[in-house]
Design an enzyme around this catalytic site. Sequence first.
Site, mmCIF file in Angstrom:
data_model
loop_
_atom_site.group_PDB
_atom_site.id
_atom_site.type_symbol
_atom_site.label_atom_id
_atom_site.label_comp_id
_atom_site.label_asym_id
_atom_site.label_seq_id
_atom_site.Cartn_x
_atom_site.Cartn_y
_atom_site.Cartn_z
ATOM 1 N N ASP A 55 23.979 5.677 -37.404
ATOM 2 C CA ASP A 55 24.242 7.077 -37.818
ATOM 3 C C ASP A 55 24.568 7.972 -36.635
ATOM 4 O O ASP A 55 25.526 8.734 -36.662
ATOM 5 C CB ASP A 55 23.099 7.649 -38.684
ATOM 6 N N ASP A 88 18.292 9.701 -42.528
ATOM 7 C CA ASP A 88 17.118 9.912 -43.375
ATOM 8 C C ASP A 88 17.242 11.163 -44.238
ATOM 9 O O ASP A 88 16.926 11.151 -45.428
ATOM 10 C CB ASP A 88 15.856 10.021 -42.507
ATOM 11 N N LEU A 96 9.876 4.189 -43.191
ATOM 12 C CA LEU A 96 10.376 4.505 -44.526
ATOM 13 C C LEU A 96 10.722 5.984 -44.642
ATOM 14 O O LEU A 96 10.892 6.516 -45.723
ATOM 15 C CB LEU A 96 9.341 4.102 -45.591
ATOM 16 N N SER A 97 10.773 6.649 -43.477
ATOM 17 C CA SER A 97 11.272 8.010 -43.410
ATOM 18 C C SER A 97 10.367 9.044 -44.080
ATOM 19 O O SER A 97 10.823 9.920 -44.813
ATOM 20 C CB SER A 97 12.672 8.029 -44.033
HETATM 21 C C1 GLA Z 1 15.375 6.509 -37.719
HETATM 22 C C2 GLA Z 1 16.229 7.760 -37.552
HETATM 23 C C3 GLA Z 1 17.573 7.604 -38.270
HETATM 24 C C4 GLA Z 1 18.266 6.305 -37.886
HETATM 25 C C5 GLA Z 1 17.285 5.135 -37.979
HETATM 26 C C6 GLA Z 1 17.889 3.861 -37.479
HETATM 27 O O1 GLA Z 1 14.994 6.361 -39.051
HETATM 28 O O2 GLA Z 1 15.560 8.868 -38.086
HETATM 29 O O3 GLA Z 1 18.388 8.720 -37.996
HETATM 30 O O4 GLA Z 1 18.839 6.401 -36.618
HETATM 31 O O5 GLA Z 1 16.094 5.371 -37.272
HETATM 32 O O6 GLA Z 1 18.925 3.460 -38.301
#
Ligand code: GLA
Length: 377
Positions: free
Chosen positions: A23, A161, A114-115
């Site tokens: 991203d 995310d 998992l954000s």
């Molecule tokens: C984390 C970051 C995202 C992305 C992922 C890896 O979740 O928040 O922006 O870069 O790592 O894909």
Amino acid sequence: MKRGPVQKWVAPGRVNIIGEHTDYNDGFVLPIALPLVVECFAVVNGSGQVRVGSRQRPREPVLVAVGALAAERDRVPAWSRYPLGVVSEFVRRGHRIAGVDIELDGAVPIGAGLSSSAALSCAVAVALRDLFAPMVVDRELIDIAHAAENDYAGAPTGLLDQSAAILCTAGHALFLDVRRCTDPDDDGAHEQIPFDLDRFGLELLVIDTGQAHELVDGGYAARRAQCDAAAAELGVPALRDVETVDALERIADPVLRRRARHVVTENSRVLTVAEKLRNGVDPRSIGPILNAGHASLRDDFEVSTPALDVAAAAAVEAGAHGARMVGGGFGGSVIALVDCERTAAVADAVRNRFARAGFADPRTFVVVPGAGAHRVD
Ligand code: GLA
């Protein structure tokens, strides 16, 4: 001022089917939203103050004047910088926030890749939009949540995310072209692709290793810097602009070359998987691509861990069609694509391997694509 009723908003965590660390290189991603959400209960208080509480931190409510949010940033507890950062970003963009009470309740595991942090910031962002700034469109809302995490919370994330939390829809994977989505006039930057594993007798198993990762630690920022350095050496705006691995031979440093190779090959994996899903082919055929994605994150990008490697390998040995770590890495979770009737056996196999390796018992659960952030009436 007479207070209105407390209302509730939710925003989901995500797993990315494929497209890790692409991203912030202007590339491609393919997440689904999780059925696990952060709940945000909010009401306008008209007092010029922001009150934030969290059911996970019952003894740590935070009270800050709207006008003092920027100045207080270093004094508020780290967890509260995510919600306060969102309020601060609305203010910075000229929206009038008359004061708000916010209570948070998170069911997305923290540090599991998992954000959970984007679920939190996006739940607050949709609440503030509905309460104070209904003219804000989704694109800007994603930018607000992203700026809150980067500038206020100090976590240097890309747009994956927050975009997943806002734009995902139930039953679909979200294909996102991150370069195009930063152009406000380009509304073709994302696409909802049906993702119905059940139709094929498949399930997506999440294996949370329990080893927490932290984006505010240095590893993630270091990878970003290496990608920028590789792009600069090649004379391109971003690694997105490199189409073949042959072009990477011009990078002198072998470490930078490997980092760039992950990004270039990962972008092409996203395009292949998206095309397969779009065409409705049996998703079992994406299994080997998930495995290749894991190997690339492990060997070229070097963000995997022994526990993630054991989880992915044990899942595949027990019959998963493919498995890979998800998220930023340095801990967190693995996803495995499994036949429904094998799910329990795969989870057990991973658990046994963890016990033998001396790792803590992992948490396993099956996910289906859930909805993006919204108010719950
Ligand atoms: C984390 C970051 C995202 C992305 C992922 C890896 O979740 O928040 O922006 O870069 O790592 O894909």
